[in-house]
Scaffold this motif. Sequence first.
Motif, PDB file in Angstrom:
ATOM      1  N   UNK A 133      -6.245  -1.549   7.766  1.00  0.00           N
ATOM      2  CA  UNK A 133      -5.948  -0.770   8.973  1.00  0.00           C
ATOM      3  C   UNK A 133      -6.964  -1.031  10.074  1.00  0.00           C
ATOM      4  N   UNK A 134      -8.246  -1.161   9.669  1.00  0.00           N
ATOM      5  CA  UNK A 134      -9.282  -1.456  10.664  1.00  0.00           C
ATOM      6  C   UNK A 134      -9.075  -2.839  11.267  1.00  0.00           C
ATOM      7  N   UNK A 135      -8.739  -3.809  10.450  1.00  0.00           N
ATOM      8  CA  UNK A 135      -8.504  -5.168  10.954  1.00  0.00           C
ATOM      9  C   UNK A 135      -7.310  -5.205  11.893  1.00  0.00           C
ATOM     10  N   UNK A 136      -6.235  -4.512  11.521  1.00  0.00           N
ATOM     11  CA  UNK A 136      -5.062  -4.468  12.399  1.00  0.00           C
ATOM     12  C   UNK A 136      -5.398  -3.774  13.707  1.00  0.00           C
ATOM     13  N   UNK A 137      -6.179  -2.700  13.637  1.00  0.00           N
ATOM     14  CA  UNK A 137      -6.577  -2.009  14.867  1.00  0.00           C
ATOM     15  C   UNK A 137      -7.431  -2.874  15.773  1.00  0.00           C
ATOM     16  N   UNK A 138      -8.351  -3.650  15.176  1.00  0.00           N
ATOM     17  CA  UNK A 138      -9.181  -4.551  15.980  1.00  0.00           C
ATOM     18  C   UNK A 138      -8.344  -5.648  16.642  1.00  0.00           C
ATOM     19  N   UNK A 139      -7.363  -6.158  15.907  1.00  0.00           N
ATOM     20  CA  UNK A 139      -6.486  -7.172  16.499  1.00  0.00           C
ATOM     21  C   UNK A 139      -5.674  -6.594  17.644  1.00  0.00           C
ATOM     22  N   UNK A 140      -5.183  -5.373  17.479  1.00  0.00           N
ATOM     23  CA  UNK A 140      -4.435  -4.727  18.563  1.00  0.00           C
ATOM     24  C   UNK A 140      -5.332  -4.500  19.781  1.00  0.00           C
TER      25      UNK A 140
ATOM     26  N   UNK B 142      -5.962   1.840  -4.234  1.00  0.00           N
ATOM     27  CA  UNK B 142      -6.723   0.908  -3.403  1.00  0.00           C
ATOM     28  C   UNK B 142      -6.875   1.495  -1.994  1.00  0.00           C
ATOM     29  N   UNK B 143      -7.617   2.594  -1.914  1.00  0.00           N
ATOM     30  CA  UNK B 143      -7.778   3.260  -0.621  1.00  0.00           C
ATOM     31  C   UNK B 143      -8.672   2.495   0.320  1.00  0.00           C
ATOM     32  N   UNK B 144      -9.764   1.903  -0.224  1.00  0.00           N
ATOM     33  CA  UNK B 144     -10.688   1.164   0.635  1.00  0.00           C
ATOM     34  C   UNK B 144     -10.047  -0.086   1.212  1.00  0.00           C
ATOM     35  N   UNK B 145      -9.259  -0.789   0.380  1.00  0.00           N
ATOM     36  CA  UNK B 145      -8.574  -1.983   0.883  1.00  0.00           C
ATOM     37  C   UNK B 145      -7.589  -1.620   1.981  1.00  0.00           C
ATOM     38  N   UNK B 146      -6.930  -0.491   1.805  1.00  0.00           N
ATOM     39  CA  UNK B 146      -5.978  -0.055   2.835  1.00  0.00           C
ATOM     40  C   UNK B 146      -6.700   0.282   4.126  1.00  0.00           C
ATOM     41  N   UNK B 147      -7.852   0.927   4.014  1.00  0.00           N
ATOM     42  CA  UNK B 147      -8.622   1.248   5.216  1.00  0.00           C
ATOM     43  C   UNK B 147      -9.112  -0.022   5.902  1.00  0.00           C
ATOM     44  N   UNK B 148      -9.547  -0.993   5.121  1.00  0.00           N
ATOM     45  CA  UNK B 148     -10.003  -2.261   5.713  1.00  0.00           C
ATOM     46  C   UNK B 148      -8.882  -2.975   6.457  1.00  0.00           C
TER      47      UNK B 148
ATOM     48  N   UNK C  17       0.814  -1.210   0.000  1.00  0.00           N
ATOM     49  CA  UNK C  17       0.000   0.000   0.000  1.00  0.00           C
ATOM     50  C   UNK C  17       0.849   1.261   0.000  1.00  0.00           C
ATOM     51  N   UNK C  18       2.100   1.127   0.362  1.00  0.00           N
ATOM     52  CA  UNK C  18       2.986   2.288   0.321  1.00  0.00           C
ATOM     53  C   UNK C  18       3.466   2.554  -1.100  1.00  0.00           C
TER      54      UNK C  18
END
Length: 317
Positions: free
Chosen positions: A152-159, A144-150, A136-137
Motif C-alpha cells: 500500500x505504501x509503494x502504491x501510494x508513493x507511485x500515485x 501478511x499484514x506487514x507485506x500488505x502495508x508495504x 491480500x483480500x
Amino acid sequence: MALPLLETFREDMASREEKTKRTNRVLRISQLDALELNKALEQLVWAQFTQCFHGFKPGLLAHFEPEAKAFLWLFLWRFTIYSKNATVGQSVLNIQYKNDFSPKQRYQPPSKNQKLWYAVCTIGGTWLEERCYDLFRNRHLASFGKARQCVNVMVGLLKLGGLINFLIFLQRGKFATLTERLLGIRSVFCKPQSVREVGFEYMNRELLWHGFAEFLIFLLPLINIQKLKAKLSSWRIPLIGAPNGDSTLATSGKQCSLCGEWPTMPHTIGCEHIFCYYCVKSSFLFDMYFTCPKCGTEVHSLQPLKSGIEMSEVNAL
C-alpha cells in the motif's frame, strides 16, 4: 564582410530552428487526448472480450481477470508501441514516441529496452497491483499484514509521483506520465505541423445563439400564452358595447368562446360570452388569473346559464 554575413546566417538558422521546435511541439491537450483514447480503447476491447464469456457460468472470468487483461494489453502493445512507436490514441492524433536520451536532433525511435520496460511498467505494474489486491483480500493470507502495508505504501508513493509528474507536465508540456519521464520517451509529431490560424467568428456566433436559446428556454415557461392571446385579441377586436343582460347572452351563446363548439353545460364568468363548463373550469384550474379570451374579463364567479335562455336559443335555431 564575410564575418557579418556568417553571423546573420547563423541567427537566421537559429530562428528557424526555434520556429520549427514551436510548431512541432505537441500540445498538452493532444497528449491528454491520446491517453483518454487509449483508455477508451482498452474499455472497448475488454467489453468485447467479456461478451465471449456471456453464455458461460457467472464469475468464471473473475478468477483470471488480471491475467486476461495483461494478455490483451500485451497484444495491443506488440502491434502499437513495439512495432509503430505509438499507441492507438497517438496514431489517431499524428503523434509518436521519441527517444529523448538520444543526443541527435533528428528523430530517434525508442530503443527495444525502452519499449520492453514500458510494457513492464504499464502492463506488469497494473497486473501486479490487481493480483496483490486479490491475494491480500484472501482470508488465508490475511496474516501478511506487514507485506500488505508495504504494498500500500509503494502504491501510494507511485500515485504521489504520478501527481507530481502531472503538475510538472502542466507547466512544461513534456512527459505526460511518470513512465514516460523515467524511460526518457516523449511525444512528438509524426509529420511537421504548420502554424494554423484559428478564426473565432463562427465560435462567437454559435456561443451567442446558444446563450439566446438558453434564455428563451428559461423565459418561455414564465409566459402565459393563453393570457397573452387573450390580451392580443382584446386589443385587436375592441368591445363595441357592454353586456345588456340575459338577452345579450342569448344572442352570443351559440358557441363556446374557447373551443368554438356548441356550449355543453353553458356557463358564464361575468361577461357576455358563453363557455362550456369543462373548458372554463379546466382553464381556471390551470391559471387562477384566467380571463375571457374575447373581452379580457377576469373570472369573478362561474355561473350556469339560465335554462330559459338556453331553451329560447334552441327554439330560435
